[in-house]
Design an enzyme around this catalytic site. Sequence first.
Site, mmCIF file in Angstrom:
data_model
loop_
_atom_site.group_PDB
_atom_site.id
_atom_site.type_symbol
_atom_site.label_atom_id
_atom_site.label_comp_id
_atom_site.label_asym_id
_atom_site.label_seq_id
_atom_site.Cartn_x
_atom_site.Cartn_y
_atom_site.Cartn_z
ATOM 1 N N GLU A 12 11.013 16.759 13.666
ATOM 2 C CA GLU A 12 11.276 16.675 12.231
ATOM 3 C C GLU A 12 10.331 17.632 11.505
ATOM 4 O OE1 GLU A 12 9.826 13.253 10.022
ATOM 5 O OE2 GLU A 12 11.785 13.045 9.075
ATOM 6 N N LYS A 37 0.863 -1.185 0.000
ATOM 7 C CA LYS A 37 0.000 0.000 0.000
ATOM 8 C C LYS A 37 0.902 1.239 0.000
ATOM 9 C CE LYS A 37 -1.627 2.954 2.358
ATOM 10 N NZ LYS A 37 -1.519 4.288 1.733
ATOM 11 N N GLY A 84 7.641 5.730 7.067
ATOM 12 C CA GLY A 84 6.804 6.924 7.150
ATOM 13 C C GLY A 84 7.088 7.664 8.444
ATOM 14 N N GLY A 85 6.109 8.420 8.903
ATOM 15 C CA GLY A 85 6.315 9.275 10.059
ATOM 16 C C GLY A 85 6.186 8.528 11.384
ATOM 17 N N GLU A 112 -1.061 7.310 -0.670
ATOM 18 C CA GLU A 112 -2.223 7.660 -1.496
ATOM 19 C C GLU A 112 -1.943 8.867 -2.386
ATOM 20 O OE1 GLU A 112 -1.838 7.670 1.696
ATOM 21 O OE2 GLU A 112 -3.061 9.135 2.773
ATOM 22 N N THR A 136 2.488 7.778 12.667
ATOM 23 C CA THR A 136 1.876 6.627 11.969
ATOM 24 C C THR A 136 2.558 5.336 12.390
ATOM 25 O OG1 THR A 136 1.629 8.123 10.099
ATOM 26 C CG2 THR A 136 1.073 5.830 9.715
ATOM 27 N N GLY A 137 3.871 5.386 12.556
ATOM 28 C CA GLY A 137 4.610 4.188 12.965
ATOM 29 C C GLY A 137 4.104 3.641 14.289
#
Length: 490
Positions: free
Chosen positions: A383, A174, A227-228, A177, A231-232
């Site tokens: 970040e 995935k 990813g960030g 998006e 989200t992780g």
Amino acid sequence: MPKTLYIDGRWVSAVAGGTRDIHCPADGRPVGTVDEATAADTEAAIAAARRAFDAGDWPATPAFERGRLLLRVADALIERKDEFARAESLDTGKRIYESELDIDDIAASFRYFGTLAGHDAGRVVDPGLPDVVSRVVKEPVGVCGMITPWNYPLLQVAWKVAPALAAGNTFVLKPSELTPHTAILLMDVLEKAGLPAGVGNLVLGAGADAGAPLSESDDVDLISFTGGLVTGRIIAAAAAPSVKKVALELGGKNPNIVFSDADFDAAVDNALNAAFVHSGLVCSAGARLVVHESIHDRFVDELVRRAKQIRMGGPFDDDVDTGPLISAEHRDKVTAYVKAGIDEGAVLRCGGTWPEGELASGYFYSPTVLDECTSGMSVVQEEGFGPVVTVETFTTEDEAVAIGNDTRYGLAAGVWSQDAGLVERVAARLRHGTVWINDFHPYLPQAEWGGYGRSGNGRELGPTGLGEYQELKHIYQNLRPAVTGWFPQR
Ligand code: NAD
């Protein structure tokens, strides 16, 4: 309906019929419409990957043959480089030249793992006993879920897909998006290279809908996420009940440490690259410049002078040095981040603006230098993920190391000095997954990539990057089975 999901060897539309329009962030022009998957599509893709793995054909395919397929993919990527690079630039807005370099790097990753496949089947263990044979073999983990970001869309995919296939796994990918097109093209290349149905599956859509089932499903054995940090954490928590393997490649806040005896011109030039290449949209960006106080004024003056000359523009414009951010929302975040830094006491030396005129229809943000920063500031610790560099000073070697390590992240760091002993001492003490000495940014497919601390766990690339997709099994054989005598013999 676009039919851009690839499930069980077929191109299909999303079951709920959703679609998403993709726009180029450099000018807002529409660049395509793709299917928007929901959980039902992802569950169908997981089921296909599960069936393909459990059928056993792909895991049992000789590793060298799996490797040959990856080498065919590498060749096809180079043959179709223009098509891939154009698609990547339209989705991300990055310069076509950079996208072309990315495709070269992606092909190199496929080539590396294609060559590595089958080279190490495990090891024979000396059991220290007579009449025993003991060995450790490597097997695929199973069904791999892969979730990737938008900054290097296909590169991050390649770092997962290539080792997963080399090791004999099946997968559901995935991608972000916001940047789906090169993942679609890659599935076309994999299909044409002969990947069996169900082994590789692609779903497109929002993380919380199309991505979340990959973390949660009991039928997924491993989730690999880039990813960030936020989200992780969500993905790791969602994966915990099924106790699947979790690999996380997260953000960074990477110090670039310049000692007073560094080659001045090379250090300034690389500090610009470290902070502003691809508009700072690089997990390993040198967004935290740490410079010896004796050269601070001259160094920062030169950095600012050159940063002001960086030309922003669209991916196909001539004479452009760097492109836009990915979205209006992302630019708002960078704007708020810079404002917070100034409110905390950082001094804005250049940038901090949105260009106007013909660039106003894109999400551009001008290269920004924030001077007089200190470790405690949020702008130094968080970040920002944009073209923003903070500047701190140090006086001693110990202080440079302490500042370099004063971060929850630990992805990458740079050290600049002509003193061979000093750079080795500092490199040894920095708690980061990559340390560059008198350079910034290069990586090698054959060298491990990943972070300490909140930059993640696990490693991509190198032999360890293949190992992430392998289970180890110890097989112990007794050549002379005998009664043990441990329990009463009745
Ligand atoms: P992001 O975390 O917003 O999104 C990454 C992916 O996660 C996307 O595909 C998104 O759809 C998906 N996602 C979001 N919520 C989800 C959920 N609940 N369940 C499952 N999937 C979900 O990151 P981004 O903005 O796309 O990328 C930028 C970040 O990536 C930066 O922090 C950067 O440092 C990091 N990054 C790290 C590396 C590395 O090698 N360490 C490389 C590139 C980027």
